[in-house]
Design an enzyme around this catalytic site. Structure first.
Site, PDB file in Angstrom:
ATOM      1  CB  SER A  61      -0.753   0.004   1.113  1.00 55.46           C
ATOM      2  OG  SER A  61      -2.147  -0.453   0.924  1.00 55.46           O
ATOM      3  CE  LYS A  64      -3.897   0.556  -1.454  1.00 58.03           C
ATOM      4  NZ  LYS A  64      -4.391   0.360  -0.304  1.00 58.03           N
ATOM      5  CE1 TYR A 189      -3.812  -1.220  -5.241  1.00 56.31           C
ATOM      6  CE2 TYR A 189      -4.583  -3.489  -5.227  1.00 56.31           C
ATOM      7  CZ  TYR A 189      -4.035  -2.266  -4.517  1.00 56.31           C
ATOM      8  OH  TYR A 189      -4.220  -2.430  -3.237  1.00 56.31           O
ATOM      9  CE1 TYR A 241      -3.620  -0.521   4.920  1.00 59.02           C
ATOM     10  CE2 TYR A 241      -2.128  -0.785   6.773  1.00 59.02           C
ATOM     11  CZ  TYR A 241      -2.359  -0.953   5.254  1.00 59.02           C
ATOM     12  OH  TYR A 241      -1.542  -1.527   4.552  1.00 59.02           O
ATOM     13  CB  VAL A 259      -0.290  -5.862   4.249  1.00 53.81           C
ATOM     14  CG1 VAL A 259      -1.502  -5.449   4.440  1.00 53.81           C
ATOM     15  CG2 VAL A 259      -0.196  -6.074   2.538  1.00 53.81           C
TER      16      VAL A 259
HETATM   17  N1  GLU Z   1      -1.809  -5.500  -2.475  1.00 49.13           N
HETATM   18  C1  GLU Z   1      -2.439  -5.316  -1.354  1.00 49.13           C
HETATM   19  C2  GLU Z   1      -3.885  -5.266  -1.170  1.00 49.13           C
HETATM   20  O1  GLU Z   1      -4.410  -4.735  -2.226  1.00 49.13           O
HETATM   21  C3  GLU Z   1      -2.046  -3.935  -0.357  1.00 49.13           C
HETATM   22  C4  GLU Z   1      -2.452  -3.880   0.933  1.00 49.13           C
HETATM   23  C5  GLU Z   1      -1.721  -3.023   1.831  1.00 49.13           C
HETATM   24  O2  GLU Z   1      -0.742  -2.821   1.864  1.00 49.13           O
HETATM   25  O3  GLU Z   1      -2.522  -2.293   2.524  1.00 49.13           O
HETATM   26  O4  GLU Z   1      -4.637  -6.134  -0.518  1.00 49.13           O
END
Ligand code: GLU
Length: 305
Positions: A61, A64, A189, A241, A259
């Site tokens: 994430s 992002k 993604y 989060y 994560v």
């Molecule tokens: N690729 C992971 C997902 O979409 C990223 C989640 C994360 O790091 O929060 O579930």
């Protein structure tokens, strides 16, 4: 600085045993839960590191923030924020519920999966592979390499198992928010999430954000000031989060976690920080990484909020 980092690292190692490595993406399950690395880059571009700060992991994430910066750079702010909001949700990162129930019917922000998949769909390029490669060159440019690597095993592992993200992407398609096809947006993604970096890399990008776009290592502009500021603001409200509020109170700096166990933080005009510890707490944030950032914030008085 080295002493502060080492003290924070040492004090935080026990916290790793309070966390669990992510396994919903099968290839992440093999990470070493006791690993912990901490890195910092200061305003003069000096690099500090301790523990597993050179161990590579997938940024998940954290990508992002980078994809947001990249698409803002390539297409402008409006291209993103006409389709994605700027508000926190308080829901888990992969929640789908508000896409249907909120009045605006667009993802709340670019740091939850729904918003990030929209941003991925906007990346320039001929096909997902080309888009993924251009993104990796952009990130490479930020950390001083021609390109950053992708972890092929993690990429394929997520691609094969991402039922929830597929549901989100189909919903986004129905709302008319995706540019191009559903599988193509998802492929981009998954590619960006599987980019592998280390804590030192995260600290370098964190430092660029901290300096409002100036790279202190090279002494030149790497990103528009506005782009860096938008990224940092969203990191404060949505980066950790549904633990973002508590993190703002406890640590008080913009940060984004993934994560894979990474956290990237930016301390205005002072420091970029990168931590790696794949044992996660119940919200999906690195347990050891959080402890280290709390300790550093206290010791170095890093709070900017
Ligand atoms: N690729 C992971 C997902 O979409 C990223 C989640 C994360 O790091 O929060 O579930």
């Amino acid at each position: 600085m080295n002493d502060a980092l080492t003290r924070a690292w040492r004090a935080s190692r026990p916290a790793c045993s309070g966390g669990t490595v992510a396994s919903y993406i099968p290839a992440l399950a093999g990470a070493d839960p006791s690993a912990l690395g901490v890195a910092a880059v200061d305003a003069e571009g000096r690099v500090y590191e301790v523990g597993d700060a050179r161990r590579r992991f997938t940024i998940q994430s954290i990508s992002k923030v980078l994809s947001l910066a990249y698409v803002m750079t390539e297409l402008g702010e409006e291209a993103v924020f006409s389709r994605v909001g700027k508000e926190p949700t308080g829901d888990p990162f992969n929640s789908i519920i508000r896409l249907e129930t909120s009045a605006g019917r667009k993802p709340f922000n670019p740091l939850i999966n729904a918003g990030a998949i929209v941003v991925s769909s906007l990346m320039p390029g001929d096909c997902p592979a080309d888009k993924g490669e251009r993104f990796r060159s952009y990130v490479g440019g930020l950390v001083g390499r021609p390109v950053v690597e992708r972890d092929e095993e993690v990429y394929l592992s997520e691609k094969e198992t991402a039922a929830r993200n597929r549901s989100i992407a189909w919903f986004l398609k129905e709302l008319g928010l995706l540019e191009g096809g559903v599988e193509d947006a998802l492929d981009v993604y998954f590619r960006q999430c599987a980019v592998s970096m280390d804590a030192v890399d995260l600290a370098r990008v964190g430092a660029i954000l901290a300096m409002d776009g100036i790279d202190p290592v090279r002494g030149s502009r790497a990103m528009a000031a506005r782009t860096a500021r938008v990224c940092k603001s969203l990191m404060v409200t949505c980066g950790m989060y549904d633990g973002s509020g508590e993190f703002a109170v406890d640590v008080g700096v913009p940060a984004k976690s993934g994560v894979g166990g990474g956290i990237m933080a930016a301390v205005r005009d002072r420091l970029g920080l990168g931590v790696y510890g794949p044992a996660l707490d119940e919200r999906g944030n690195s347990a050891g990484g959080l402890a280290a950032l709390r300790a550093l914030s206290d010791e170095l008085d890093l709070r900017v909020l």
